[in-house]
Design an enzyme around this catalytic site. Structure first.
Site, PDB file in Angstrom:
ATOM      1  N   ARG A  93       0.729  -1.261   0.090  1.00 13.65           N
ATOM      2  CA  ARG A  93       0.055   0.068  -0.017  1.00 13.65           C
ATOM      3  C   ARG A  93       0.996   1.111   0.211  1.00 13.65           C
ATOM      4  O   ARG A  93       0.391   2.246  -0.553  1.00 13.65           O
ATOM      5  CB  ARG A  93      -0.766  -0.012   1.335  1.00 13.65           C
ATOM      6  CG  ARG A  93      -1.784  -1.204   1.439  1.00 13.65           C
ATOM      7  CD  ARG A  93      -2.452  -0.957   2.577  1.00 13.65           C
ATOM      8  NE  ARG A  93      -2.810   0.670   2.797  1.00 13.65           N
ATOM      9  CZ  ARG A  93      -3.818   0.990   1.986  1.00 13.65           C
ATOM     10  NH1 ARG A  93      -4.403   0.589   1.365  1.00 13.65           N
ATOM     11  NH2 ARG A  93      -4.122   2.385   2.362  1.00 13.65           N
ATOM     12  N   CYS A 117      -6.448  -4.330   3.043  1.00 12.68           N
ATOM     13  CA  CYS A 117      -5.446  -5.308   3.624  1.00 12.68           C
ATOM     14  C   CYS A 117      -6.248  -6.026   4.750  1.00 12.68           C
ATOM     15  O   CYS A 117      -7.300  -5.956   4.892  1.00 12.68           O
ATOM     16  CB  CYS A 117      -4.472  -4.151   4.200  1.00 12.68           C
ATOM     17  SG  CYS A 117      -4.980  -3.473   5.662  1.00 12.68           S
ATOM     18  N   ARG A 122      -8.435   0.651   4.236  1.00 10.51           N
ATOM     19  CA  ARG A 122      -7.289   1.625   4.380  1.00 10.51           C
ATOM     20  C   ARG A 122      -7.608   2.541   3.227  1.00 10.51           C
ATOM     21  O   ARG A 122      -7.035   2.754   2.107  1.00 10.51           O
ATOM     22  CB  ARG A 122      -6.016   1.108   4.048  1.00 10.51           C
ATOM     23  CG  ARG A 122      -5.535  -0.122   4.927  1.00 10.51           C
ATOM     24  CD  ARG A 122      -5.227   0.227   6.336  1.00 10.51           C
ATOM     25  NE  ARG A 122      -3.982   0.932   6.137  1.00 10.51           N
ATOM     26  CZ  ARG A 122      -2.718   0.126   6.365  1.00 10.51           C
ATOM     27  NH1 ARG A 122      -2.460  -1.108   6.160  1.00 10.51           N
ATOM     28  NH2 ARG A 122      -1.621   0.964   6.358  1.00 10.51           N
ATOM     29  N   PRO A 123      -8.434   3.783   3.544  1.00 12.96           N
ATOM     30  CA  PRO A 123      -8.862   4.718   2.396  1.00 12.96           C
ATOM     31  C   PRO A 123      -7.777   5.492   2.124  1.00 12.96           C
ATOM     32  O   PRO A 123      -6.727   5.589   2.800  1.00 12.96           O
ATOM     33  CB  PRO A 123      -9.783   5.419   3.255  1.00 12.96           C
ATOM     34  CG  PRO A 123      -9.967   5.238   4.548  1.00 12.96           C
ATOM     35  CD  PRO A 123      -9.148   3.889   4.810  1.00 12.96           C
ATOM     36  N   ILE A 124      -7.845   6.285   1.036  1.00 16.52           N
ATOM     37  CA  ILE A 124      -6.819   7.237   0.566  1.00 16.52           C
ATOM     38  C   ILE A 124      -7.431   8.395   0.283  1.00 16.52           C
ATOM     39  O   ILE A 124      -6.987   9.176  -0.715  1.00 16.52           O
ATOM     40  CB  ILE A 124      -5.811   6.595  -0.592  1.00 16.52           C
ATOM     41  CG1 ILE A 124      -6.821   6.387  -1.860  1.00 16.52           C
ATOM     42  CG2 ILE A 124      -5.143   5.642  -0.276  1.00 16.52           C
ATOM     43  CD1 ILE A 124      -6.091   6.204  -3.173  1.00 16.52           C
ATOM     44  N   ASP A 125      -8.493   8.983   0.648  1.00 16.91           N
ATOM     45  CA  ASP A 125      -9.140  10.071   0.338  1.00 16.91           C
ATOM     46  C   ASP A 125      -8.358  11.262   0.891  1.00 16.91           C
ATOM     47  O   ASP A 125      -8.519  12.201  -0.194  1.00 16.91           O
ATOM     48  CB  ASP A 125     -10.527  10.091   1.044  1.00 16.91           C
ATOM     49  CG  ASP A 125     -10.665  10.050   2.487  1.00 16.91           C
ATOM     50  OD1 ASP A 125      -9.703   8.916   2.990  1.00 16.91           O
ATOM     51  OD2 ASP A 125     -11.048  10.636   3.282  1.00 16.91           O
ATOM     52  N   LEU A 126      -7.628  11.102   1.751  1.00 14.58           N
ATOM     53  CA  LEU A 126      -6.946  12.442   2.131  1.00 14.58           C
ATOM     54  C   LEU A 126      -5.674  12.900   1.152  1.00 14.58           C
ATOM     55  O   LEU A 126      -5.439  13.748   0.865  1.00 14.58           O
ATOM     56  CB  LEU A 126      -6.256  12.170   3.574  1.00 14.58           C
ATOM     57  CG  LEU A 126      -7.436  11.974   4.780  1.00 14.58           C
ATOM     58  CD1 LEU A 126      -6.797  11.869   6.070  1.00 14.58           C
ATOM     59  CD2 LEU A 126      -8.524  13.468   4.697  1.00 14.58           C
ATOM     60  N   ASP A 307       1.203   0.394  15.816  1.00 12.57           N
ATOM     61  CA  ASP A 307       2.060  -0.906  15.210  1.00 12.57           C
ATOM     62  C   ASP A 307       2.678  -1.603  16.145  1.00 12.57           C
ATOM     63  O   ASP A 307       3.423  -2.864  16.079  1.00 12.57           O
ATOM     64  CB  ASP A 307       2.969  -0.278  14.267  1.00 12.57           C
ATOM     65  CG  ASP A 307       2.519   0.204  13.151  1.00 12.57           C
ATOM     66  OD1 ASP A 307       3.599   1.051  12.443  1.00 12.57           O
ATOM     67  OD2 ASP A 307       1.532   0.240  12.658  1.00 12.57           O
ATOM     68  N   VAL A 329      -6.756   3.882  15.945  1.00 11.01           N
ATOM     69  CA  VAL A 329      -6.094   4.051  14.531  1.00 11.01           C
ATOM     70  C   VAL A 329      -6.810   3.184  13.432  1.00 11.01           C
ATOM     71  O   VAL A 329      -7.658   3.584  12.629  1.00 11.01           O
ATOM     72  CB  VAL A 329      -4.695   4.185  14.383  1.00 11.01           C
ATOM     73  CG1 VAL A 329      -4.277   4.319  13.266  1.00 11.01           C
ATOM     74  CG2 VAL A 329      -4.367   5.056  15.473  1.00 11.01           C
ATOM     75  N   ARG A 399       7.957  -8.711   5.671  1.00  7.42           N
ATOM     76  CA  ARG A 399       8.101  -7.507   5.077  1.00  7.42           C
ATOM     77  C   ARG A 399       8.577  -6.365   5.976  1.00  7.42           C
ATOM     78  O   ARG A 399       8.893  -5.234   5.166  1.00  7.42           O
ATOM     79  CB  ARG A 399       6.384  -7.003   5.042  1.00  7.42           C
ATOM     80  CG  ARG A 399       5.511  -7.994   3.964  1.00  7.42           C
ATOM     81  CD  ARG A 399       4.125  -7.567   3.915  1.00  7.42           C
ATOM     82  NE  ARG A 399       4.182  -6.025   3.486  1.00  7.42           N
ATOM     83  CZ  ARG A 399       3.177  -5.554   3.136  1.00  7.42           C
ATOM     84  NH1 ARG A 399       1.738  -6.126   3.367  1.00  7.42           N
ATOM     85  NH2 ARG A 399       3.024  -4.274   2.824  1.00  7.42           N
TER      86      ARG A 399
END
Ligand code: EPZ
Length: 424
Positions: A93, A117, A122-126, A307, A329, A399
């Site tokens: 991502r 995911c 997991r938006p990406i509007d911002l 995390d 979060v 990862r």
């Protein structure tokens, strides 16, 4: 496919070194797209699957990369396209980090939507709002973000984030450093990875002010130049290794770790009964005889990091009493809990809150990784479980953790990597 086979119940001791930070290496690599040519040298870049994936994406764009140990030499003189394909973006991502620099450098960009995911949307509007504010037209066509600068260059703007977003702040920084005029970013993320990105961009000739605050000001410049830069250490890896010490009742030291980036986690480890001794570049943890239950709420930096939420839940299975862990979060980041319960833990989930009843004796068995930090949590549980725990699908772990089985073995853990076939 690989698994980790862990013989639990062994105390750890000694010292282990943290690697370079994955979550700052990725935006640093993306930001090299803004250099006007010449080779950018990045030191302390960890050897991880996500880094290799991002390198493939940059090379697909025409970036030339060579490596020597943990140093990358990156030349962007021959970039040939501004198209980030689905096959690569889907793997990771954080590939969305190329959107801002490609738009700033070329005036257009075509980036595949990253998709979901393991722990929810997991938006990406911002990210998209940011590019529109800076003067780009943005549309979604056939699963791709198609962005086009309306005039000759992006134009400085005021960007007000309704919530703190590390990725969107990173993209806003990389898009605005070459924009015409002043950009202000309000409610900017203040994670050390963002501070590091700001320092790197300024080292290339950008003009970013109020670094480290939630209100950043960027004055656009004409060009950025190649430079040499050293990445920060991985604070989440360091915290994970310290938690390995705490869950096994050990005393260990993590070197090349900056305690000032882990104040919330170190405070919670002390609240759980651990003794934490720090100097500028290392952290020593001494475990108590009995861990105390300790509640945690995962929030943006400088509060307790999401995390580390999974790793904390693993630790609390061994603490005396009932612990409550809330993730503000990612509300669905709890795929690790069913697997922990299969090891014998007693954890209940309700909305975005986990309740851990401890201490519970864990007994080794096969468990399945579902995402990066969930796999780390299962490794920690395996270190304390009686008998053998097999953590499957550790491609998730690879990862974000560089040679973690070697690091844990160097501390005295009995852990080995084995390949295996999964039944169809
Ligand atoms: C970064 O992801 C990290 N990844 C994540 O680490 C980390 O969990 C996260 O920040 C939060 O600290 C990298 O740095 C590569 P966000 P990012 O944008 O940037 C919402 C790991 O384990 N949001 O700060 O994607 C979002 O849904 C990984 O190393 C929007 O609503 O996270 C979340 O609730 C996992 N719209 C919150 O903001 C957007 O456009 C914070 O996400 C963007 C985000």
């Amino acid at each position: 496919m690989d698994k980790l086979v862990i013989q639990g119940g062994h105390r750890l001791s000694g010292a282990v070194q943290a690697s370079g930070s994955k979550n700052s290496a990725l935006p640093l690599m993306a930001a090299t797209l803004l250099s006007n040519g010449g080779a950018v040298t990045l030191h302390r870049i960890p050897d991880l699957k996500d880094i290799r994936t991002f390198r493939k994406l940059l090379e697909y764009l025409g970036v030339e990369i060579s490596d020597q140990a943990n140093t990358l030499s990156i030349s962007t003189s021959n970039i040939r396209c501004a198209h980030a394909p689905y096959e690569l973006v889907k793997q990771m991502r954080a590939s969305i980090y190329v959107l801002g620099p490609l738009l700033a450098r070329f005036g257009h960009a075509s980036v595949s939507l990253p998709g979901g995911c393991a722990f929810g949307p997991r938006p990406i509007d911002l990210h998209l709002m940011t590019m529109e504010k800076l003067g780009a037209s943005v549309s979604i066509e056939k699963g791709f973000i198609e962005a086009q600068v309306r005039g000759k260059r992006l134009k400085g703007a005021q960007i007000d984030f309704p919530i703190s977003s590390v990725g969107a702040t990173g993209n806003a920084l990389m898009a605005s450093v070459l924009a015409e005029g002043i950009t202000t970013i309000n409610n900017a993320a203040v994670e050390p990875e963002i501070v590091t990105l700001c320092r790197f961009l300024n080292a290339m000739g950008a003009d970013i002010r109020r670094i480290g605050t939630p209100s950043l000001e960027i004055e656009g410049v004409q060009q950025l130049n190649a430079t040499e830069f050293t990445n920060i250490f991985d604070r989440i890896e360091a915290a994970t290794l310290l938690t390995a010490g705490a869950i096994t009742g050990s005393s260990i030291t993590v070197t090349d770790a900056d305690p000032s980036q882990l104040t919330a986690v170190l405070g919670k480890l002390e609240q759980a009964g651990c003794r934490v001794i720090t100097d500028t570049r290392s952290i020593t943890l001494q475990s108590p005889d009995v861990l105390s239950r300790t509640d945690v709420i995962a929030n943006p930096y400088p509060l307790f990091p999401t995390d580390m939420q999974a790793q904390w839940i693993a630790l609390m299975t061994q603490a005396q009493g009932i612990s409550h862990i809330i993730d503000k979060v990612y509300h669905e980041r709890f795929n690790h809990i069913p697997e922990l319960n299969r090891l014998g833990a007693h954890i209940e989930i309700r909305d975005n809150e986990a309740t851990v009843y401890g201490p519970e004796k864990l007994t080794g068995t096969k468990v399945m990784s579902t995402d990066l930090r969930a796999s780390a949590c299962l490794v920690l549980a395996g270190l304390v479980a009686e008998g053998v725990t097999e953590v499957l699908r550790i491609y998730h772990l690879d990862r974000g953790y560089e040679h973690i089985e070697k690091k844990l073995s160097s501390l005295g853990a009995i852990v080995r990597r084995e390949s295996y076939q999964e039944f169809i």
